[in-house]
Write a protein that holds these residues in place. Sequence first.
Motif, PDB file in Angstrom:
ATOM      1  N   TRP A  37      -9.435   6.183  -2.832  1.00 15.89           N
ATOM      2  CA  TRP A  37      -8.161   5.676  -2.446  1.00 15.89           C
ATOM      3  C   TRP A  37      -7.241   7.003  -1.898  1.00 15.89           C
ATOM      4  CZ3 TRP A  37      -3.954   7.438  -5.122  1.00 15.89           C
ATOM      5  CH2 TRP A  37      -4.078   8.088  -6.539  1.00 15.89           C
ATOM      6  N   LEU A  87       2.591   3.553  -2.204  1.00 14.45           N
ATOM      7  CA  LEU A  87       2.608   3.860  -3.648  1.00 14.45           C
ATOM      8  C   LEU A  87       3.842   4.456  -4.170  1.00 14.45           C
ATOM      9  CD1 LEU A  87      -0.933   5.646  -3.640  1.00 14.45           C
ATOM     10  CD2 LEU A  87      -0.175   3.205  -4.172  1.00 14.45           C
ATOM     11  N   PHE A  94       0.846  -1.138  -0.140  1.00 17.24           N
ATOM     12  CA  PHE A  94       0.011   0.031  -0.174  1.00 17.24           C
ATOM     13  C   PHE A  94       0.945   1.323   0.015  1.00 17.24           C
ATOM     14  CE2 PHE A  94      -2.533  -3.426   2.125  1.00 17.24           C
ATOM     15  CZ  PHE A  94      -3.631  -3.357   1.230  1.00 17.24           C
ATOM     16  N   GLN A 114     -10.175   0.835  -9.006  1.00 18.41           N
ATOM     17  CA  GLN A 114     -10.582  -0.207  -7.838  1.00 18.41           C
ATOM     18  C   GLN A 114     -11.234   0.178  -6.939  1.00 18.41           C
ATOM     19  OE1 GLN A 114      -6.403  -1.329  -7.607  1.00 18.41           O
ATOM     20  NE2 GLN A 114      -6.329  -2.466  -9.525  1.00 18.41           N
ATOM     21  N   GLU A 115     -10.557   1.631  -6.370  1.00 15.45           N
ATOM     22  CA  GLU A 115     -11.381   1.998  -5.072  1.00 15.45           C
ATOM     23  C   GLU A 115     -11.329   3.538  -5.305  1.00 15.45           C
ATOM     24  OE1 GLU A 115      -8.996   0.948  -1.534  1.00 15.45           O
ATOM     25  OE2 GLU A 115      -7.843  -0.349  -3.088  1.00 15.45           O
ATOM     26  N   GLN A 145      -0.821   4.488 -12.974  1.00 15.14           N
ATOM     27  CA  GLN A 145      -1.057   4.156 -11.427  1.00 15.14           C
ATOM     28  C   GLN A 145      -2.406   4.664 -10.841  1.00 15.14           C
ATOM     29  OE1 GLN A 145       2.229   4.830  -9.119  1.00 15.14           O
ATOM     30  NE2 GLN A 145       1.811   3.565  -7.597  1.00 15.14           N
ATOM     31  N   TYR A 173      -3.621   4.010   2.034  1.00 15.90           N
ATOM     32  CA  TYR A 173      -2.265   4.219   1.236  1.00 15.90           C
ATOM     33  C   TYR A 173      -1.555   5.232   1.738  1.00 15.90           C
ATOM     34  CZ  TYR A 173      -4.808   1.271  -2.213  1.00 15.90           C
ATOM     35  OH  TYR A 173      -5.706   0.340  -2.826  1.00 15.90           O
ATOM     36  N   ARG A 193      -5.575   3.178 -12.398  1.00 14.59           N
ATOM     37  CA  ARG A 193      -5.847   1.734 -11.986  1.00 14.59           C
ATOM     38  C   ARG A 193      -6.374   1.948 -10.447  1.00 14.59           C
ATOM     39  NH1 ARG A 193      -0.952   0.887 -14.291  1.00 14.59           N
ATOM     40  NH2 ARG A 193       0.360   0.877 -12.344  1.00 14.59           N
ATOM     41  N   LEU A 194      -5.910   2.637  -9.683  1.00 14.24           N
ATOM     42  CA  LEU A 194      -6.206   2.970  -8.298  1.00 14.24           C
ATOM     43  C   LEU A 194      -7.772   3.470  -8.149  1.00 14.24           C
ATOM     44  CD1 LEU A 194      -3.061   4.212  -6.660  1.00 14.24           C
ATOM     45  CD2 LEU A 194      -4.322   2.266  -5.814  1.00 14.24           C
ATOM     46  N   SER A 195      -8.106   4.321  -9.041  1.00 12.32           N
ATOM     47  CA  SER A 195      -9.473   5.054  -9.150  1.00 12.32           C
ATOM     48  C   SER A 195     -10.316   3.804  -9.532  1.00 12.32           C
ATOM     49  CB  SER A 195      -9.464   6.382 -10.190  1.00 12.32           C
ATOM     50  OG  SER A 195      -8.620   7.322  -9.495  1.00 12.32           O
TER      51      SER A 195
END
Length: 453
Positions: free
Chosen positions: A435, A229, A227, A431-432, A424, A441, A427-429
């Motif tokens: 974030w 980043l 976690f 998924q969560e 990066q 994180y 991808r995070l956005s």
Amino acid sequence: MMAAAQTGHGVPPPSLSAGVVGSFAYFTVKDRLPTILTKVIDTIHRNKNKFFEEFGEEGVLAEKKTISFLSKLRNELQTDKVVLPLSDGFGDADSWNQYLQRQQRLQGDHESVSWFKSPWLYMECYMYRRIQEALWFNPPISDFDVFNEGKTQSFFESQQAVMALCTHLEGINKNVEQLSQNELAEHFNKLLRVSLWGNKCDLSISAGRENSQKASPLDSLSSLQPFILVDDANMVWSTLLSAQKPGPSGTTTPGRVDIVLDNAGFELVTDLVLADFLVSSGLACEIHFHGKCSPWFVSDVTAQDFQWTIQQSVRANHKWMSKCGNQWQTYLKEGVWSYHDHPFWTLPNEFCDMAADAPELYATLQRADLVLFKGDLNYRKLTGDREWDHTVGFGTALQGFRPAPLCSLRTLKANIQVGLQPGQGERLSSQEQDWMTSGKYGVIQFYSPHSEH
């Protein structure tokens, strides 16, 4: 390049126009800040008997006046009133009022500088400063820390974690002179990560709700590693090594590390343990801690919190915790450690303003070989609290703030993050959605004025 400034985030540079408040900032102002203000009012009211015992009727009258002031402030906040100049005449009032005038020029209209239509960071800071105004206007309770109960509770509820950390430090220190450089690097990496994740314990984000560290932080470092980043820990380590200066007879003199503190309670203990290791291992010869002049953002460290935490450690009924506390007192007495505060840390200004607005503080940081900035508020001020594209370099987002090699240790609790790899953030956005605000994180993000990266 910088993306368009997020509406409600930061003071736009001259090339950008100021926007209206975006949905995130509007939601936060309307919901979290009134909750914090309500808790402050309740805390002052609950201490009415204490004020009477200490100050008699004068204390009770001060309590009533302070609550009346804060109730009006809450109404101003909730009904989007125009931001008012400070009128208490204290040392930083002129700086605050000059900042307000700057906002009025940027937004082009006195009426447009209001709670919902002004930069979010400014409004947060302004609320905490107005809380202090309410107290300072009403002696004899002017020195009352409305956030003290939460900070002390956080410390005591984290006792098992504190004891585990002090025990771990004792295990390192008893053999520290025999450790190889690789072993020192391994211990440094662990304690740097403990200090990072200690930043999860932030009472301003939880609006003052209990948010302490129960388990040993060392046990969860491996599971938390995915976690992080941005992990520039190796650059921080290299900076510490390169700061060592040759001395007589082949000896070396370590450099100076400054730590700009964030939260009291467990997080402060993680910072003290890291600072102890830096000195005992010979990685630093002096540590300068920087805290707040007044109670700030619910759980930020003041001089009183700093001294109290060390005194509580000394008095602890735990061998290694008490030993740590005594060692920390010795460091302070000998000048190896020192604590400083400065009004700039509680102004709404971004840190790129520091060289012009607080040149003596900037010069102080320039004398450090490494500056560690703890937490989310410091990160927001480092980067101007603007909606940068996630791939913009950390050095670019600092906008010329470069007093010394610096590192941000921050768990993400606000909608801003720079220095990510292409894709990066997207991808995070996907998924969560939260974030950037959940505290899940973290980053160990480094910049040196000596070399862009």
